[in-house]
Design an enzyme around this catalytic site. Structure first.
Site, PDB file in Angstrom:
ATOM      1  N   LYS A  70       1.052  -6.674  -4.452  1.00  0.00           N
ATOM      2  CA  LYS A  70       1.125  -5.413  -3.714  1.00  0.00           C
ATOM      3  C   LYS A  70      -0.153  -4.599  -3.894  1.00  0.00           C
ATOM      4  CE  LYS A  70       2.647  -1.928  -1.483  1.00  0.00           C
ATOM      5  NZ  LYS A  70       2.658  -2.022  -0.024  1.00  0.00           N
ATOM      6  N   GLY A  71      -0.563  -3.900  -2.851  1.00  0.00           N
ATOM      7  CA  GLY A  71      -1.746  -3.053  -2.893  1.00  0.00           C
ATOM      8  C   GLY A  71      -1.748  -2.174  -4.135  1.00  0.00           C
ATOM      9  N   ASN A  94       6.180  -0.922   9.299  1.00  0.00           N
ATOM     10  CA  ASN A  94       6.448  -0.374   7.978  1.00  0.00           C
ATOM     11  C   ASN A  94       5.502   0.772   7.710  1.00  0.00           C
ATOM     12  OD1 ASN A  94       4.423  -0.806   5.567  1.00  0.00           O
ATOM     13  ND2 ASN A  94       4.163  -2.562   6.929  1.00  0.00           N
ATOM     14  N   ASN A 124      -4.875  -7.016  -4.595  1.00  0.00           N
ATOM     15  CA  ASN A 124      -5.247  -6.223  -3.427  1.00  0.00           C
ATOM     16  C   ASN A 124      -5.570  -4.808  -3.924  1.00  0.00           C
ATOM     17  OD1 ASN A 124      -4.078  -4.279  -1.144  1.00  0.00           O
ATOM     18  ND2 ASN A 124      -4.571  -6.193  -0.116  1.00  0.00           N
ATOM     19  N   CYS A 155      -5.523  -0.346   5.287  1.00  0.00           N
ATOM     20  CA  CYS A 155      -4.137   0.109   5.243  1.00  0.00           C
ATOM     21  C   CYS A 155      -3.941   1.261   6.229  1.00  0.00           C
ATOM     22  CB  CYS A 155      -3.744   0.571   3.845  1.00  0.00           C
ATOM     23  SG  CYS A 155      -2.035   1.148   3.813  1.00  0.00           S
ATOM     24  N   THR A 218      -1.829  -4.886   9.211  1.00  0.00           N
ATOM     25  CA  THR A 218      -0.869  -4.571  10.273  1.00  0.00           C
ATOM     26  C   THR A 218      -1.515  -3.786  11.417  1.00  0.00           C
ATOM     27  OG1 THR A 218      -0.223  -2.634   9.010  1.00  0.00           O
ATOM     28  CG2 THR A 218       1.126  -4.603   8.742  1.00  0.00           C
ATOM     29  N   GLY A 242       4.729  -9.402  11.596  1.00  0.00           N
ATOM     30  CA  GLY A 242       5.699 -10.380  12.079  1.00  0.00           C
ATOM     31  C   GLY A 242       5.195 -11.137  13.299  1.00  0.00           C
ATOM     32  N   GLY A 269       2.159 -12.906  11.332  1.00  0.00           N
ATOM     33  CA  GLY A 269       3.216 -13.588  12.080  1.00  0.00           C
ATOM     34  C   GLY A 269       3.460 -15.042  11.748  1.00  0.00           C
ATOM     35  N   GLY A 290       3.492 -13.356   5.275  1.00  0.00           N
ATOM     36  CA  GLY A 290       3.927 -12.003   4.929  1.00  0.00           C
ATOM     37  C   GLY A 290       5.386 -11.765   5.260  1.00  0.00           C
TER      38      GLY A 290
HETATM   39  C1  FMN Z   1       6.183  -3.940   4.040  1.00  0.00           C
HETATM   40  C2  FMN Z   1       4.744  -4.364   4.073  1.00  0.00           C
HETATM   41  C3  FMN Z   1       3.884  -3.928   3.074  1.00  0.00           C
HETATM   42  C4  FMN Z   1       2.544  -4.284   3.097  1.00  0.00           C
HETATM   43  N1  FMN Z   1       1.715  -3.861   2.103  1.00  0.00           N
HETATM   44  C5  FMN Z   1       0.399  -4.205   2.126  1.00  0.00           C
HETATM   45  C6  FMN Z   1      -0.489  -3.797   1.080  1.00  0.00           C
HETATM   46  O1  FMN Z   1      -0.086  -3.139   0.109  1.00  0.00           O
HETATM   47  N2  FMN Z   1      -1.799  -4.167   1.169  1.00  0.00           N
HETATM   48  C7  FMN Z   1      -2.271  -4.918   2.215  1.00  0.00           C
HETATM   49  O2  FMN Z   1      -3.455  -5.227   2.257  1.00  0.00           O
HETATM   50  N3  FMN Z   1      -1.443  -5.345   3.190  1.00  0.00           N
HETATM   51  C8  FMN Z   1      -0.135  -5.000   3.178  1.00  0.00           C
HETATM   52  N4  FMN Z   1       0.701  -5.447   4.184  1.00  0.00           N
HETATM   53  C9  FMN Z   1       0.148  -6.281   5.273  1.00  0.00           C
HETATM   54  C10 FMN Z   1       0.380  -7.766   5.024  1.00  0.00           C
HETATM   55  O3  FMN Z   1      -0.251  -8.190   3.842  1.00  0.00           O
HETATM   56  C11 FMN Z   1      -0.113  -8.620   6.215  1.00  0.00           C
HETATM   57  O4  FMN Z   1      -1.495  -8.403   6.370  1.00  0.00           O
HETATM   58  C12 FMN Z   1       0.563  -8.265   7.523  1.00  0.00           C
HETATM   59  O5  FMN Z   1       1.920  -7.949   7.296  1.00  0.00           O
HETATM   60  C13 FMN Z   1       0.486  -9.379   8.562  1.00  0.00           C
HETATM   61  O6  FMN Z   1       1.155 -10.562   8.152  1.00  0.00           O
HETATM   62  P1  FMN Z   1       2.686 -10.919   8.544  1.00  0.00           P
HETATM   63  O7  FMN Z   1       2.833 -10.717  10.021  1.00  0.00           O
HETATM   64  O8  FMN Z   1       2.888 -12.321   8.103  1.00  0.00           O
HETATM   65  O9  FMN Z   1       3.527  -9.965   7.787  1.00  0.00           O
HETATM   66  C14 FMN Z   1       2.060  -5.103   4.160  1.00  0.00           C
HETATM   67  C15 FMN Z   1       2.928  -5.557   5.138  1.00  0.00           C
HETATM   68  C16 FMN Z   1       4.265  -5.210   5.109  1.00  0.00           C
HETATM   69  C17 FMN Z   1       5.173  -5.721   6.183  1.00  0.00           C
END
Ligand code: FMN
Ligand code: FAD
Ligand code: FES
Lengths: 329, 273
Positions: A70-71, A94, A124, A155, A218, A242, A269, A290
């Site tokens: 987690k970040g 989120n 991170n 972020c 995101t 997603g 995704g 993710g």
């Molecule tokens: C609930 C949630 C929390 C996240 N927290 C972080 C974070 O703390 N630091 C970061 O760089 N990305 C964070 N992300 C982004 C993910 O690491 C990833 O880049 C993004 O969700 C795209 O991938 P996915 O579609 O497989 O989820 C977060 C994503 C979600 C859904």
């Protein structure tokens, strides 16, 4: 002469099977990014796996390429007020706001567990100001079990820092070069899709000393409850992730691949092995899973299995042979 | 999360409307054998990606089943995409079940007589709780609130338990006309609560606030089965948090899927909701 019994036939078949299994070439899934050595190219994305404790009850974490935790910030953070999540078609928004235990607690209680689990860790890192990124990098320098640092300049859910650094090439370069001086760790810079020209920012990060890039974070979005006439998220906007964002992730990885030579970690995704293959073809050296972890605890393992199957079915022996192997007509 | 959380495919045994709600019965594989009142499950109603996420539901009852494995009852309201799709499941179909999740209600012992308060579909975890307390010989009073008579489900279960039941409906179609919290207040004003009494409540947000105020007024610890949008149910996403005041005076964001879903009302920082 006809075979006297079905049994013999069966035995012969199973012997044959064993033989072909033995001669099957072993698949090479190993990937190296700077000092980060992974048994396969499948990592889990930051914020989507906690610190690994919960999922470790479902499978051994060392089956993953790496865990991005987690970040992390210098001080613990409580993040934004709820409601923090809205489901959208094939995705979710989120707005966590970087809730995390802080770097001291990470080192004290989370890292020992992860070291024991035998899986490389990527931390991170996040700061409100440049000095905080640098201080974090210093604190993490020399710590064992950490394969790389992922600089989060993308972020969308915090007021200060984060995306401020990720939306201009100059600001991005400033952060990366300052961190470069503070640590020997392999550096991965995480890119935002919420910019006009991701290629220039990617190049600036690499020129400033980033060993690798990751994309995408995101996508800024919003969800509205028509009945209540209110936004669903307390923070009004949030980050979309997603399957809905996969086309954006693939596009960003493909574009960045055109302008940099360093490894790219593709994400956005990924649910199946084929999704991972698509990212590799677009130019990613590794991928991260993710949101899919939320659907199924062993989602990331399924991606590894799916990738293996794709390689076996398509005669690909080394996973690196897929990287950037997209055929443009 | 207990170490026994499992993700498995469960066979649907029954799924049909009851009044304005629905009752789902599925066959557990043993994962939920030791589940307690207040714990919940996260159901994958659809294999594809729209809707993407699982849907959380309280365990409404554990019924004896073959080979010591329970049949599990879920009571649910069909609202939008996910819960509507759930109504399409027929006996013989399967659903993805993740559970047991979260922590049970606290106490649940003879030293703590219980006032059970529910609003609408908030009755779901209370059926399990009431049956459990009855088995343990814990004194209880049940307060069921609903918009209308057809929203009162599993009433016969409470009746069979022979526990004192107070019913209110918003439209007066059954029981007293009014809100369940008014009935609770009247009961407490009459000085009927025994020492050690606690309130367990589940319902919509406005009811949570009202019950918390009543609990506060009468100095009765009040435990709410909290509902917040949750992505994973496993403790890994931090979407589901509830703001909880700490002894230090600080407010911490606590995962309702993991440390919750039950929170003591007086510890919730309502300003941050
Ligand atoms: C609930 C949630 C929390 C996240 N927290 C972080 C974070 O703390 N630091 C970061 O760089 N990305 C964070 N992300 C982004 C993910 O690491 C990833 O880049 C993004 O969700 C795209 O991938 P996915 O579609 O497989 O989820 C977060 C994503 C979600 C859904
Ligand atoms: C611990 C817990 C136990 C629950 N137990 C029950 C139960 O026993 N019976 C029952 O009928 N309902 C219960 N709910 C509420 C139920 O989860 C929601 O009604 C359901 O998720 C709505 O899905 P939908 O697709 O119809 O709605 P949509 O609005 O389309 O759902 C969109 C998103 O919002 C979430 N969401 C919407 N409403 C709620 C809500 N009230 N609480 C949490 N998330 C929500 C969904 O999970 C989904 O992620 C419980 C919720 C929680 C958190
Ligand atoms: S729903 Fe993911 S942490 Fe609670």
């Amino acid at each position: 002469m006809p075979c006297p019994s079905g049994k013999l036939n069966f035995e012969r078949e199973s012997k044959l099977k064993k033989k072909t299994q033995k001669t099957k070439p072993t698949l090479d899934l190993g990937v190296t990014i700077g000092k980060l050595k992974m048994v396969n190219p499948v990592m889990v994305a930051s914020g989507c796996f906690g610190y690994g404790e919960e999922i470790s009850k479902f499978y051994p974490l060392k089956q993953l390429g790496a865990i991005v935790v987690k970040g992390t910030t210098l001080e613990p953070r409580q993040g934004n007020s709820p409601t923090r999540m809205a489901e959208t078609p094939a995705g979710m928004l989120n707005s966590i706001g970087l809730q995390n235990v802080g770097v001291d607690e990470l080192l004290k209680t989370k890292m020992p567990f992860l070291r024991k689990a035998g899986v490389p860790v990527v931390v991170n890192i996040n700061g409100k100001v440049l000095e905080e990124y640098v201080e974090l990098a210093k604190r993490l320098d020399g710590q064992t079990g950490i394969g790389a640092l992922e600089i989060n300049i993308s972020c969308p859910n915090v007021k200060e820092g984060g995306i401020e650094f990720g939306s201009s090439p100059e600001a991005a370069a400033r952060v990366v070069s300052a961190i470069r001086k503070a640590t020997k760790h392999t550096l991965i810079t995480k890119l935002s899709p919420n910019v006009t020209d991701v290629k220039t920012i990617a190049r600036a990060c690499v020129d400033a000393g980033s060993d690798a890039l990751s994309a995408i974070n995101t996508v800024v979005g919003m969800a509205i409850d028509a009945k209540a006439r209110k936004p669903i998220l307390k923070s009004i906007t949030g980050g979309l992730s997603g399957p809905a964002v996969k086309p954006i992730g693939l596009r960003v990885v493909y574009q960045v691949r055109q302008v940099v030579k360093v490894p790219i970690i593709g994400m956005g995704g990924i649910v199946t092995g084929e999704d991972a293959v698509e990212y590799l073809l677009a130019g990613a050296t590794a991928v991260a899973v993710g949101t899919a972890n939320y659907l199924e605890p062993n989602a990331a393992l399924k991606v590894v299995e799916g990738l293996r199957k794709y390689m076996a079915d398509n005669g690909v022996r080394k996973v690196s042979d897929l990287v950037g192997a997209l055929r443009i007509f | 999360m207990a170490p026994s959380v499992q993700s498995y495919e469960a066979l649907v045994l029954e799924n049909h409307p009851v009044g304005n709600y629905h009752r789902l019965l599925f066959q557990d594989n043993g994962a939920l054998s030791k589940a307690l009142p207040g714990q919940f499950i996260n159901i994958r109603v659809f294999e594809g990606v729209v809707p993407l996420l699982r849907r959380p539901f309280s365990i409404a009852r554990l019924l004896p089943g073959p080979k010591g494995k329970h049949r599990v009852e879920v009571l649910y309201a069909s609202l939008r995409q996910g819960t509507q799709l759930l109504t399409d499941k027929r006996p013989g179909n399967t659903i993805g079940v993740l559970g047991p999740l979260g922590h049970p209600f606290p106490h649940m012992d003879k030293k703590h007589p219980a006032l059970i308060v529910s609003g609408g579909i908030g009755v779901a975890p209370m059926v399990f709780l009431s049956e459990y307390l009855k088995k343990k010989g814990v004194p209880q009073e049940v307060f069921l609130g609903a918009r209308t008579a057809d929203d009162l489900v599993d009433l016969e279960v409470f009746k069979r338990l022979k526990v004192p039941i107070h019913i209110t409906t918003d439209d007066g179609s059954k029981g007293r006309h009014g809100f369940v919290t008014q009935e609770l207040e009247a009961y407490l004003e009459a000085g009927k609560a025994k020492p050690g009494t606690v309130i367990y409540a589940c319902g919509p947000r406005p009811m949570f606030r009202a019950v918390s105020q009543v609990g506060d007024e009468f100095k009765i610890p009040t435990y709410l089965s909290w509902e917040e949008h949750m992505a994973c149910g496993l403790g890994i996403c931090l979407t589901c948090v509830c703001p909880v005041k700490q002894e230090s005076g600080q407010t911490k964001m606590v995962r309702s899927c993991y440390e919750g879903p039950v929170f003591e009302a007086s510890t919730i920082d309502w300003e941050r909701i």
